[in-house]
Design a protein around this motif. Structure first.
Motif: not given
Ligand code: ADP
Length: 311
Positions: A52-59, A70-78
């Motif tokens: 799983a992976a997400i495209i997005g922007c954070v500060g 958090r997303l990395q811990r749950d296995g998401v490709d960030t």
């Protein structure tokens, strides 16, 4: 196994801890929690063990890093999340009325998430993506809509599928570019995941049955209507299934629809039939409402099986 991907807002949520508690008076708050509908969706996909992976922007701030960690811990490709120095991570403050309804104060349109644009979307970012999920809540600027169209084009071009959770607000439909964008996305949608009240907003049909027929005529292949505590309905050409909700105590409905959609899409991607996918999706919605916090109720197959095995 190829990737399921999504794109859009990544936020923190801060919530009043008691029903009826106003944010005008001092009082205890809970959070910050990782949030944003696409972020919850993709976290649920990863919790089910699917790439799983997400495209997005954070500060480049604590709220942004809280989400990434958090997303990395749950296995998401960030790797496709851009960390911006020029904008802060978005936020949502939530209160619960005594009747269970929610009020939100959003800070998103000026946040890093609003910086998302076509430049963030590329064949490299969407490499190995065989399923792309669009959240209607993410379509709050024309730049984002253009980015979403570009992503859909790339994924469809590489033979992938598209799912769409419309999340429509009536006032959005008054903007003609928004109606055009919805029409565009529906044209490419394989799996549609509307809430009950949204079905009739998506077409000019007089009732749900008519709307479903019109949506099939547009090329949608499967429609799952989410009906909160009433469960869900599934439609494919010549098939209809109804699944009653599981009996659980609802503490916080935020994120239930995102977990439900992610579980349905992941199960279908894993080759499970519609009936089994619905059972799992229904269970993941039920698990999500049992827990306070938007992403705190995501679940793995072991938890879903345990709930489904309950007498
Ligand atoms: P959305 O917010 O996207 O409209 P829903 O509120 O319909 O999503 O929730 C998605 C799914 O989660 C429902 O279709 C149902 O399967 C499950 N669900 C939601 N609320 C409850 C509840 N109170 N009890 C059990 N299951 C629920």
């Amino acid at each position: 196994m190829e990737k399921i991907m999504t794109m859009g807002e990544i936020l923190v949520e801060i919530m009043a801890t008691r029903r009826g508690q106003s944010l005008r008076a001092p009082g205890s708050l809970a959070g910050p929690y990782a949030s944003g509908a696409p972020a919850i969706f993709i976290d649920q996909v990863a919790r089910l063990g699917h790439p799983a992976a997400i495209i997005g922007c954070v500060g480049d701030d604590d709220f942004g890093w809280l989400n990434i960690e958090r997303l990395q811990r749950d296995g998401v490709d960030t790797s496709a999340i851009s960390v911006l120095k020029t904008a802060v991570t978005g936020s949502a403050f939530v209160t619960y009325r005594l009747d269970g309804e929610r009020d939100f104060i959003f800070n998103i349109t000026n946040s890093a998430s609003a910086q998302l644009q076509p430049a963030h979307v590329s064949a490299a970012a969407l490499k190995d993506c065989s399923h792309f999920h669009v959240m209607g809540s993410s379509l709050f600027s024309f730049r984002i809509i253009d980015a979403m169209k570009k992503a859909i084009e790339i994924v469809k071009g590489q033979g992938g599928m598209v799912s769409f959770d419309p999340n429509i607000r009536k006032e959005m439909l008054r903007i003609c570019e928004m109606r055009e964008a919805l029409g565009y996305i529906l044209e490419f949608t394989d799996i549609l995941l509307p809430s009950g009240h949204e079905v009739s907003l998506l077409t000019d049909a007089a009732d749900e049955a008519g709307a479903i027929d019109e949506l099939f005529a547009k090329g949608v292949k499967e429609i799952v209507v989410k009906r909160g505590p009433q469960g869900c309905s599934y439609f494919a050409r010549g098939a209809r299934l109804e699944v009653a909700a599981l009996a659980v105590e609802e503490l916080d409905p935020t994120g239930a629809g995102d977990c439900f959609g992610a579980t349905f899409v992941t199960c279908r991607h894993l080759g499970k039939g519609p009936e089994e996918a619905l059972r799992y999706a229904n269970a993941s919605g039920a698990l999500a409402v049992r827990v306070k916090g938007p992403m705190e109720g995501t679940s793995d197959f072991e938890q879903l099986d345990a709930l489904l095995a309950r007498p």
